[in-house]
Structures are given as C-alpha cells and as structure tokens.
Design an enzyme around this catalytic site. Structure first.
Site, short mmCIF file in Angstrom:
data_model
loop_
_atom_site.label_atom_id
_atom_site.label_comp_id
_atom_site.label_asym_id
_atom_site.label_seq_id
_atom_site.Cartn_x
_atom_site.Cartn_y
_atom_site.Cartn_z
N HIS A 13 0.87 -1.20 0.00
CA HIS A 13 0.00 0.00 0.00
C HIS A 13 0.89 1.23 0.00
O HIS A 13 1.48 1.58 1.02
CB HIS A 13 -0.92 0.01 1.22
N HIS A 15 1.57 5.38 -1.71
CA HIS A 15 1.22 6.55 -2.52
C HIS A 15 2.50 7.12 -3.13
O HIS A 15 3.41 7.54 -2.39
CB HIS A 15 0.55 7.63 -1.65
N LYS A 99 -9.33 -0.03 -5.87
CA LYS A 99 -9.36 0.66 -4.58
C LYS A 99 -10.69 1.37 -4.36
O LYS A 99 -11.13 2.15 -5.21
CB LYS A 99 -8.21 1.68 -4.52
N HIS A 136 -10.58 1.49 1.76
CA HIS A 136 -10.37 2.52 2.79
C HIS A 136 -11.61 2.41 3.67
O HIS A 136 -12.68 2.89 3.31
CB HIS A 136 -10.23 3.91 2.19
N HIS A 174 -4.68 -0.45 5.86
CA HIS A 174 -4.23 0.31 7.03
C HIS A 174 -5.18 0.18 8.22
O HIS A 174 -5.76 1.16 8.67
CB HIS A 174 -3.96 1.78 6.69
N ASP A 246 1.45 2.67 3.53
CA ASP A 246 0.62 3.87 3.32
C ASP A 246 1.47 5.13 3.35
O ASP A 246 0.99 6.21 3.73
CB ASP A 246 -0.52 3.95 4.35
#
Ligand code: DOR
Ligand code: ZN
Length: 342
Positions: A13, A15, A99, A136, A174, A246
């Site tokens: 995971h 970004h 996602k 999420h 997460h 994350d």
C-alpha cells in the site's frame, strides 16, 4: 554489528503521487522494496486500465538507472466504474486490485463511491475474476466520531458487503483498531495491511506537547489498546496481516497548515520502523514473513529472490527531504532510530 537479513520485502500500500513529487519519493521505495501496490488517488484519479498503463509508464521511467522495481497498479473505483473495466484490468495483468474510497473520506477521494450499492455489478465481476478489492474502511458521516469511523464502517458496510459477496477477495487497508483485527481474523477471503505508524504510535503522539501534524494520517491513530492489538496481529505469524506502509507524501506546508493534509511519509525508513516495532515485542523472527511472504501469497505472486540487510545501529532521521521545489518531512523527523538498512 548485529544484522538482520530478510528476503527483499514489498510494500502492499503506497502513494507515489506523480511528476516531480513522484521523482522525489520513488527512489526511497525502490531502495527497500521490490514491488509496491500503487494507490490511484491522483488528481484526476486513475480510473481505467488505459490511465493505469500510462501512470505505470511514468513510474517505470522514474526508476533510478540500474535499479529494479515493479509497480503493481490499482484502479480507483467510482460510481461509474463498469464491470467491463474489471475484465479489461484482469486481462492487462499489471492491474492487481481495485481501490474503494468512500467519497470524501481522505486525500483526493472526492471522486470516490457515494453509495456502495452502486458498485454491485462491479463487485460481482471482481468476485468472478478474483480481482481484490482494497478498502479505505471509514465512514464519512460527520455525525460519527473521528475515532469510531473504522469500527462503524465494518458494522455498517463491510459485514453486509461480505454477506453479499462471500468470495470477493478483500484487503482492509491500514487497519487501526482491535475491531478491525477481530473482523479480519473471523472472515474468509479477507486480509489487512498495517502501517508502521499504527504499530509504533498511539493517538497521544498527535498531541505531544502541542499539535503534531506529521503524525496525522487517515484512519487517524487510535488509543494504546488498539496499537497493541495491531502489533499482536502483525507479529502473530498469521498470513492475513501483511506490510503496507501507506507512505503518503505531502509538502511541508500542506501538513503544517490551518487545515493540514492527512498522510505520513515513511518510504525513507519503512523497514527500520517496522523492525523497531517488531523488536519491541521480541518478534523480529516474524518480520520476514510479514514483510516478504504473506503479501505475495495473497496476491498470488512469487516471493522476491534477493535480500536486504538491516544493521542495528543508531542514526538520526533527517528533518526534511527534497520534494520537487519544496520539502517533505519524514515520519519521526529529527529523532533517533536504532536500525538502518545497510
Ligand atoms: O493519511 C492518508 N493519506 N490516508 C489516506 O487514506 C490517503 C493518504 C494520502 O493520499 O495522502
Ligand atoms: Zn493510503
């Protein structure tokens, strides 16, 4: 020096952003990890296989010369995603998951799903072709307490979704609460990623002597009992729980602001942070499987064949790092850490 050698890990995971920001952060991830599941919350989001292919090409072009890294792409689910897109994603192979962001839940989530039932046909297609759904897991209802949003999401949305699509493979991303750990443990076809910040810190870190924006991420840090539950899950040797940093870079002025962005940047020192967390409960022997075995097993991919080594030596995490034409503050900036990748 005491050392710890592990199969090279992957980040399930991450970004990476785009453009100059991506150029700045990608080398940090490439240094530690062989592969990463790349989040699609760009502006505009990565919604289609065509957009994912173009984003993947931009990432591949930014890998430092002579190094290897495989970006595993994801699609951003919207109210308008079509089942045909899932079939195209499955055929494309480099798209590994879809996602789900509830609209408005977090950074660049305004194009997310407004009503989960709008995605029923897409979930059917995903279940059919075994395309994982990455969640999420927070409600956005402003009437729900910030610290309860994950728990309420599980009760209100995830349990019904699971009943409706029992074979849909899901990752609760997460995870931050004991309720999430219990739900994942009790549920088939359900795994979870855990970040370094949720293993190391509780919500007091947000307020230690003043307001600490660099500890603000979503889902927000919870109380100590939850941190203990997460650390227990991560070090349990249960393959349902695996590494996902994350790592979510924002420019310093985006964080140190009257309305600061959510996200902790940990790509610089992710494995060192995880090592510290595992060591704190004498579970360093469980780190390799969490970081390098259980993720590939969930995604049906081979383990990496090379290795990394962490040495037990103390160094100071830098105050900031270059980030395009601005700067980026890493998690726990300016403080000491007792492991270092060598
Ligand atoms: O803290 C977070 N930052 N949580 C998210 O879900 C998104 C991420 C980001 O993109 O900055
Ligand atoms: Zn994220």
């Amino acid at each position: 020096m005491e050392t710890l050698t592990l199969t090279r890990p992957d980040d399930w995971h991450l970004h990476l952003r785009d453009g100059a920001a991506m150029q700045a952060v990608l080398p940090h991830t490439v240094r530690q990890f062989a592969r990463a599941i790349v989040m699609p919350n760009l502006r505009p989001p990565v919604r289609t296989v065509v957009e994912a292919a173009a984003y993947r090409d931009r990432i591949l072009a930014a890998i430092p010369a002579g190094q290897e890294f495989e970006p595993l792409m994801t699609l951003y689910l919207t109210d308008n995603t079509r089942p045909e897109e899932i079939l195209a994603a499955k055929e494309a192979e480099f798209v590994k998951a879809v996602k789900y962001y509830p609209a408005g839940a977090t950074t660049n989530s305004d194009a997310g799903v407004t009503e989960i039932s709008k995605c029923d046909r897409v979930f059917e297609a995903m279940q059919q072709v075994s395309m994982p759904l990455l969640l999420h897991g927070e409600v956005t209802d402003p009437g729900v307490d910030m610290f309860d949003r994950e728990k309420v999401f599980i009760e209100k949305y995830l349990i019904p979704l699971r009943e409706q699509f029992p074979l849909l493979r899901m990752v609760l991303e997460h995870v931050t609460t004991s309720e999430a750990v219990e739900f994942v443990l009790a549920t088939d076809n359900m795994a979870a990623t855990i970040t370094p910040q949720h293993l190391l810190f509780n919500r007091n870190s947000l307020f230690l002597g003043g307001l600490r924006p660099h500890y603000y991420c979503l889902p927000i840090l919870k109380r100590e009992t939850h941190r203990e539950a997460l650390l227990g899950a991560a070090t349990s040797g249960n393959p349902k729980f695996f590494l996902g940093t994350d790592s979510a870079p924002h420019p310093r002025n985006g964080k140190e602001s009257a309305c600061g962005c959510a996200g902790c940047f940990s790509a610089l020192h992710a494995m060192e942070l995880y090592a510290e967390a595992f060591e704190s409960v004498n579970a360093l022997d469980k780190l390799e499987a969490f970081a390098s075995f259980y993720g590939p097993a969930f995604y049906g991919l081979p383990r990496n064949s090379d290795r990394i080594t962490l040495g037990k030596t103390t160094w100071r995490i830098p105050d900031e790092l270059p980030f395009g034409d601005t700067e980026l503050v890493p998690l726990r900036a300016g403080e000491a850490i007792g492991w270092k990748m060598v």
